[in-house]
Design a protein around this motif. Structure first.
Motif, PDB file in Angstrom:
ATOM      1  N   ILE A  11       0.882  -1.189   0.000  1.00 34.50           N
ATOM      2  CA  ILE A  11       0.000   0.000   0.000  1.00 34.50           C
ATOM      3  C   ILE A  11       0.903   1.217   0.000  1.00 34.50           C
ATOM      4  CG2 ILE A  11      -1.788   1.245   1.266  1.00 34.50           C
ATOM      5  CD1 ILE A  11      -2.517  -1.469   2.563  1.00 34.50           C
ATOM      6  N   ILE A  12       0.739   2.067  -0.967  1.00 38.04           N
ATOM      7  CA  ILE A  12       1.604   3.261  -1.026  1.00 38.04           C
ATOM      8  C   ILE A  12       0.749   4.523  -1.190  1.00 38.04           C
ATOM      9  CG2 ILE A  12       3.623   2.079  -1.941  1.00 38.04           C
ATOM     10  CD1 ILE A  12       2.847   3.064  -4.694  1.00 38.04           C
ATOM     11  N   VAL A  67      -3.016   0.510  -4.012  1.00 38.98           N
ATOM     12  CA  VAL A  67      -2.475  -0.826  -3.767  1.00 38.98           C
ATOM     13  C   VAL A  67      -1.742  -1.262  -5.034  1.00 38.98           C
ATOM     14  CG1 VAL A  67      -3.019  -3.195  -3.108  1.00 38.98           C
ATOM     15  CG2 VAL A  67      -4.452  -1.303  -2.274  1.00 38.98           C
ATOM     16  N   ALA A  68      -0.488  -1.712  -4.834  1.00 38.75           N
ATOM     17  CA  ALA A  68       0.313  -2.066  -6.006  1.00 38.75           C
ATOM     18  C   ALA A  68       0.888  -3.475  -5.841  1.00 38.75           C
ATOM     19  CB  ALA A  68       1.447  -1.055  -6.168  1.00 38.75           C
ATOM     20  N   PRO A  69       1.036  -4.217  -6.964  1.00 44.81           N
ATOM     21  CA  PRO A  69       1.680  -5.528  -6.901  1.00 44.81           C
ATOM     22  C   PRO A  69       3.201  -5.368  -6.806  1.00 44.81           C
ATOM     23  CG  PRO A  69       1.011  -5.012  -9.137  1.00 44.81           C
ATOM     24  CD  PRO A  69       0.531  -3.877  -8.290  1.00 44.81           C
ATOM     25  N   LYS A  82      -5.139  -8.880  -9.753  1.00 47.50           N
ATOM     26  CA  LYS A  82      -6.179  -7.836  -9.773  1.00 47.50           C
ATOM     27  C   LYS A  82      -7.231  -8.111  -8.702  1.00 47.50           C
ATOM     28  CE  LYS A  82      -9.027  -5.233 -13.004  1.00 47.50           C
ATOM     29  NZ  LYS A  82     -10.044  -5.072 -12.028  1.00 47.50           N
ATOM     30  N   PHE A  86       4.861  -6.971 -15.521  1.00 48.34           N
ATOM     31  CA  PHE A  86       3.450  -7.250 -15.242  1.00 48.34           C
ATOM     32  C   PHE A  86       2.743  -7.751 -16.502  1.00 48.34           C
ATOM     33  CE2 PHE A  86      -1.047  -6.171 -14.528  1.00 48.34           C
ATOM     34  CZ  PHE A  86      -1.242  -6.787 -13.293  1.00 48.34           C
ATOM     35  N   GLU A 122       9.643  -4.374  -4.371  1.00 46.60           N
ATOM     36  CA  GLU A 122       9.435  -3.165  -5.172  1.00 46.60           C
ATOM     37  C   GLU A 122       8.211  -3.358  -6.048  1.00 46.60           C
ATOM     38  OE1 GLU A 122      11.275  -0.368  -5.007  1.00 46.60           O
ATOM     39  OE2 GLU A 122      12.533  -1.291  -3.455  1.00 46.60           O
ATOM     40  N   VAL A 123       7.596  -2.238  -6.404  1.00 43.33           N
ATOM     41  CA  VAL A 123       6.421  -2.332  -7.281  1.00 43.33           C
ATOM     42  C   VAL A 123       6.859  -2.933  -8.618  1.00 43.33           C
ATOM     43  CG1 VAL A 123       4.668  -1.001  -8.521  1.00 43.33           C
ATOM     44  CG2 VAL A 123       5.293  -0.380  -6.179  1.00 43.33           C
ATOM     45  N   ILE A 124       6.078  -3.815  -9.068  1.00 42.59           N
ATOM     46  CA  ILE A 124       6.446  -4.558 -10.280  1.00 42.59           C
ATOM     47  C   ILE A 124       6.484  -3.628 -11.488  1.00 42.59           C
ATOM     48  CG2 ILE A 124       4.052  -5.222 -10.871  1.00 42.59           C
ATOM     49  CD1 ILE A 124       5.184  -8.040 -11.499  1.00 42.59           C
ATOM     50  N   GLU A 125       7.487  -3.862 -12.354  1.00 41.33           N
ATOM     51  CA  GLU A 125       7.614  -3.023 -13.558  1.00 41.33           C
ATOM     52  C   GLU A 125       6.441  -3.335 -14.489  1.00 41.33           C
ATOM     53  OE1 GLU A 125      10.058  -0.918 -14.456  1.00 41.33           O
ATOM     54  OE2 GLU A 125      11.790  -1.379 -13.198  1.00 41.33           O
ATOM     55  N   PRO A 126       5.930  -2.381 -15.234  1.00 40.64           N
ATOM     56  CA  PRO A 126       4.802  -2.630 -16.148  1.00 40.64           C
ATOM     57  C   PRO A 126       5.111  -3.728 -17.159  1.00 40.64           C
ATOM     58  CG  PRO A 126       5.150  -0.294 -15.869  1.00 40.64           C
ATOM     59  CD  PRO A 126       6.272  -0.968 -15.146  1.00 40.64           C
TER      60      PRO A 126
END
Lengths: 278, 811
Positions: free
Chosen positions: B171-172, B180-182, B206, B194, B187-191
């Motif tokens: 949660i950022i 909420v980010a995966p 999701k 993903f 670290e937040v996953i790169e697009p």
């Protein structure tokens, strides 16, 4: 890097601005200290790379803090918001610096927050930021603050969002040299205004008394006369935390070397100046 | 022919014998504590003050120079000393309706003390509340409550964060919220990465994100409620702590006012409010608004708290004994009723109950208020405000804007205060009668009239009292003592001021002026006492300061610019006398009055009236002449006379009927063709029967003609005809009296026109005999014959007078 440029960087006070309440107050405090020591005030806005990545993910959404409503989060909107944030940060920095009559500079960087702050603060004398983490609903210091304490080589000012009203409490452990903390206290205008209390922790009475003598003498050279001094002999971290809490500090000054520093950081709800020897 | 003897000097001036006064100087006399010569007014004031019923306020009426205010205040001061001091009134904050301040009635003298006690209470509360809030117990309890919130939030968010991490989520914060980010490796996953995930895996992520987001939404909606609960708990804690800290302070104050239920009730309200607003007793944090405004926010916060619990004591803290007696010299609406002042804050006018200022009615409440009626009437709305307060028997402090509904902004509406005051209006008679006639509320509100006489009967007893009155005035004003001679001279002047040898003026202000001026001249002489000569010097100097106009008028006569004959005899021409009063100085002057007669319609034309220079009384006098002529000379025949009368060289207005006898003499002289002695002047009014009646200003008139004659040289044939009924008014100047004593100037008292006309023409008037005929050659016979001739001529002309009458009617 040359010695001269080292000195020059040491006379920089870096403040991480994210325009939260705490960071804006940290800016005020940093400007005050910068004015006191004749340093340049350098503001940095770190655009969290995780946030950018999140925006780039499909179907990203954010929840409004005030409204609680869900809305789409896309790159354009985020960039727009970040740009606006940078403008506001720059404007605020210029105003605060003008009031404090200090030279200032500002930069916007993008990347992991801690890493960027550490990079920008490299060689600076002090780095100031809000103490709250990015976590929601938490008053405890976040990962950036903790990372700075762990990996940084400069003193750190962690600003409490409620301000810094109340006396300055200086915690000196026998395991840390008191010079940096005394020097830090001397740089706080509010020390003269709101008074200073000294808490000495040591395993023995003798050691505690020795440390107290050193601290009081050092403060006296800066014309700071503590309102009280308390010796804690063989105190557990809990006892130290409880004692400090009872003194209702507005600002807590503690050495980075002090073994209680992380407990104090977590448990005492006030602004924190973690002093580091250079 | 009757022989009217001129008056002797004793009749011209009634002396006061210094020897008869029985003292050498006024220093020998005791002060006079009684009011002289005003028994009616004194009784009325005593009654008016004594009667305690609604509407029994007083109106003291008389000349403004009679010193009524002093008399009234003397009475009121004596009476007020015997009366209890009224209770104190205060205004305090109304905690339920702030714009309606409460009025608090406190026992006498305790208003100011209550004010000080409340101020101290606030100080004590501040100390106690701050100490209580600084106490370890309070802090610990507060921390517990606040930490409970932290714990609740941490529990909720911590669990959620953990749940998110387990699902490889985080949660950022975003600039405007949270998301909420995966994640991958923290670290937040790169697009790109993903995108490489399989569809099923992305759907799983999701779904996990949706679950966390929903839970996040739920928690975020609960947070405000948790905060409210914490705020309520903190408020309860503050109440509890404040109540404990303030209880003893309030109890102590309550003990001091246990006998005043209203104060106790108010203290209860203050305690409740103080507990609710305990935070206001603590040092205030700097607010952005305070920073913007500058100044000291702590000081302004302290002042606001002090004002909230302040007491606005309306009474004076002078500790005076007895009921208040107040004279309001500037009775404007606000000065009478009270006012609500304002202060400016950021350009806005603000007010509260501490800005209520007491008016004269409030300050005199429970006592007496003396007002100058004329000043009250001159001040806009003051009269209406005074009547409203007296009618309602309460003081309602309102601005004029509110009263007149000119402003509609919310302002203070202080609770009305019951009014128990005796108002004494001081004014002249005209005002009283006008108010009585035209203001229907006036008789109900001012039921008692104290009528002050302007003069006093002159008797030896009253002269002695008058001497003591003068002695009292001398002592009060720290003047030099007057000798008996000086007192006698002042008494004589007092008679002259009264315009009556048998009365003494009670114009206190004029008397005091004379005494002060006498003192000045005595001082100029270097004398320790004031003599009769000093009084005379003062009088002469006063005349000298005022008589420029008289001098110029006499000079005009002397240079024959104004034609006044003092010798010889002329038919149809007589010296009339008038008085000019300017700036407090009166003097007489002669005027030539002429009459012309001819055949006419029986009308005497008053030229003054025709040109609107004559007043109604003068016109009345002239019309009486027609009545006299027709009644005496033409009872059975038409009066076919056309006559005109005029004051020669008169360019200003004339009023009064004091010249009517002179006009009649001129008319008779013209009809009989009998010349009038120009060395004589005439004053007196006349009735239809030919009786000469008293007039005013007889002394000034005689002296006016005397001065002209002296200027021309006294011949011994000159004098003045006055009504016999005016003899008692004579208090003539010493030079006139001396001339009369020496036979160089004569004052003739006449009772009838016949007596006067004989003196003026030297022709016997004549009385009708048994057959109704006047003696042949008598003046009356000559007049009658002339009138008969006019009547016959009229008949011969064939009713010419009718046409003239018709013409007259059309005027």
């Amino acid at each position: 890097m040359t010695e001269a440029s080292d000195r020059s960087r040491a006379r920089r006070v870096v403040v991480a601005i994210d325009m939260s309440t705490a960071s804006r107050k940290a800016l005020e405090a940093a400007a005050e200290i910068a004015a006191m020591i004749g340093a340049e005030l350098h503001g940095v806005l770190v655009e969290d790379i995780n946030l950018v990545r999140l925006a780039e993910l499909p179907d990203s959404a954010e929840l409004g803090v005030l409204s609680g409503s869900r809305r789409e989060l896309d790159v354009d909107r985020l960039e727009h918001s970040l740009a606006a944030l940078a403008r506001r940060a720059r404007q605020e920095l210029s105003q605060v610096a003008a009031r404090a009559s200090v030279a200032w500079s500002f930069e916007v960087v993008r990347g992991p927050v801690l890493a960027e702050v550490l990079r920008v603060a490299e060689g600076a004398g002090l780095v100031a930021l809000g103490r709250s983490g990015t976590g929601i609903g938490r008053d405890r210091p976040g990962s950036t603050a903790r990372g700075l304490l762990a990996a940084g080589r400069q003193s750190v000012w962690l600003q409490h969002p409620a301000g810094s009203t109340g006396q300055v409490v200086l915690v000196c452990g026998s395991d840390a040299a008191p010079e940096a903390t005394v020097d830090a206290v001397a740089r706080l205008k509010r020390a003269a205004r709101d008074g200073v209390a000294v808490v000495v922790t040591a395993p023995t009475v003798k050691r505690a008394t020795e440390v107290e003598q050193v601290v009081l003498a050092a403060l006296a050279t800066h014309h700071v006369r503590p309102t009280m001094s308390r010796l804690l002999v063989g105190a557990t971290p809990d006892q130290v935390v409880a004692t400090v809490k009872m003194l209702r500090p507005g600002v807590l000054v503690v050495s980075a070397e002090d073994r209680n520093v992380l407990r104090l950081l977590d448990e005492v709800s006030c602004s924190l100046l973690v002093a580091r020897e250079r | 022919m009757t022989s009217i003897k001129p008056l002797g000097p004793a009749s011209l001036f009634t002396r006061c014998d210094p020897g008869g006064l029985g003292f050498e100087t006024t220093a020998d006399l005791d002060r006079l504590d009684q009011v002289v010569g005003q028994p009616r007014a004194v009784a009325a004031i005593g009654f008016g003050i004594g009667i305690e019923r609604p509407g029994y306020n007083l109106f003291a009426m008389g000349s403004h120079r009679a010193g009524m205010q002093g008399v009234v205040r003397g009475f009121l001061d004596r009476r007020a000393k015997e009366e209890p001091r009224p209770p104190d009134w205060c205004y305090v904050h109304n905690f339920e309706q702030a714009h309606k301040p409460r009025a608090l009635k406190l026992p006498t003298g305790r208003g100011v003390k209550f004010q000080a006690d409340m101020k101290q209470l606030v100080e004590d509360l501040r100390g106690a509340v701050v100490a209580a809030f600084e106490s370890d117990e309070f802090r610990a309890r507060r921390q517990e409550i606040e930490q409970e919130l932290d714990r609740r939030q941490e529990r909720a968010f911590g669990a959620l964060q953990q749940q998110a991490e387990q699902a490889n989520l985080t949660i950022i914060r975003t600039p405007a919220g949270v998301a909420v980010a995966p994640t991958r490796d923290g670290e937040v996953i790169e697009p790109d990465e993903f995108a490489k995930l399989g569809e099923e895996e992305r759907a799983t992520v999701k779904s996990a994100i949706d679950g966390i987001q929903k839970e996040l939404e739920r928690i975020m909606l609960e947070v405000p409620q948790w905060r409210r609960e914490v705020a309520a708990q903190l408020a309860d804690l503050r109440r509890l702590v404040t109540k404990a800290a303030a209880g003893a302070i309030f109890e102590e104050l309550r003990r001091g006012y246990a006998d005043v239920p209203a104060a106790i009730e108010y203290l209860d309200a203050v305690e409740t409010d103080a507990i609710e607003h305990a935070e206001e007793f603590r040092p205030q944090k700097e607010s952005p608004a305070a920073l913007l405004l500058g100044g000291d926010p702590q000081a302004s916060a302290r002042a606001a708290t002090e004002r909230r619990y302040a007491v606005n004591a309306l009474g004076d803290a002078d500790g005076a004994e007895g009921a208040p007696v107040l004279f309001e010299d500037n009775p404007s609406y606000q000065n009478l009723i009270g006012r609500i002042e304002h202060t400016t804050q950021m350009g806005t006018l603000v007010t509260d109950f501490t800005h209520i200022k007491a008016g004269a009615l409030m300050r005199a409440n429970g006592g007496y208020l003396v007002l100058d009626a004329r000043k009250v009437l001159l001040q806009p709305y003051a009269w209406e405000g005074l009547k409203r307060a007296l009618t309602a028997r309460e003081i309602r402090v309102e601005s004029l804007g509110q009263v007149l509904s000119l402003v509609s902004t919310v302002s203070l509406e202080p609770e009305p205060i019951p009014l128990d005051v005796k108002v004494v209006l001081v004014g002249d008679r005209t005002l009283y009668y006008l108010l009585h006639a035209y203001d229907p509320e006036f008789p109900d509100l001012f039921k008692v009239v104290a009528d002050f006489s302007e003069d006093l009967e002159r008797s030896s007893e009253h002269e002695a009292l008058y001497a003591r009155l003068l002695a009292t005035m001398v002592q009060r004003n720290e003047l030099r003592p007057l000798t008996a001679g000086a007192v006698a001279r002042v008494i004589e002047e007092a008679a002259r001021m009264a315009g009556d040898a048998e009365r003494l003026s009670m114009q206190a202000r004029d008397l005091l002026d004379l005494l002060r001026e006498t003192d000045y001249w005595a001082a100029e002489r270097g004398s320790a006492v004031a003599e009769a000569s000093d009084v005379q010097e003062a009088l002469d100097a006063r005349v000298g300061r005022h008589d420029l106009l008289r001098e110029r008028m006499n000079e005009a006569v002397h240079r024959e610019t104004v034609l006044i004959a003092t010798e010889g005899a002329v038919a149809g021409q007589v010296n009339g006398l008038s008085v000019i009063q300017l700036g407090g100085f009166a003097f007489g002057r002669p005027s030539r009055i002429t009459a012309r007669v001819r055949l006419g319609g029986g009308r005497v034309i008053d030229i003054e009236r025709e040109v609107e220079l004559g007043g109604p009384l003068h016109s009345k006098g002239v019309l009486i002449l027609s009545g006299f002529l027709s009644g005496r000379y033409a009872p059975t025949t038409p009066l076919s006379l056309g006559a005109s009368l005029v004051f020669e060289q008169s360019y200003g207005g004339i009023d009064g009927d004091s010249a009517s006898s002179a006009e009649l003499y001129a008319l008779l002289s013209a009809l009989a063709d009998a010349p009038i002695r120009q060395g004589l002047a005439v004053t007196g009014s006349v009735n239809q029967r030919g009786d000469v009646q008293a007039i005013g200003g007889v002394n000034e008139k005689i002296e006016g003609f005397f001065d002209v004659c002296v200027d021309r040289g006294l011949t011994g044939e000159q004098g003045v005809l006055i009504p016999a009924s005016n003899v008692k008014h004579l208090m003539l100047r010493a030079d006139v009296v001396r001339a009369a004593a020496d036979g160089r100037f004569h004052i003739y008292p006449v009772e009838t026109i016949d007596e006067g006309v004989e003196l003026l023409t030297g022709v016997a008037a004549g009385v009708r005999d048994a057959e109704g005929q006047f003696p042949v050659g008598s003046l009356n016979q000559r007049v009658e014959r002339r009138l008969v001739e006019f009547a016959e001529q009229a008949r011969a002309f064939g009713r010419p007078h009718k046409a003239e009458s018709e013409g007259d009617d059309s005027d």
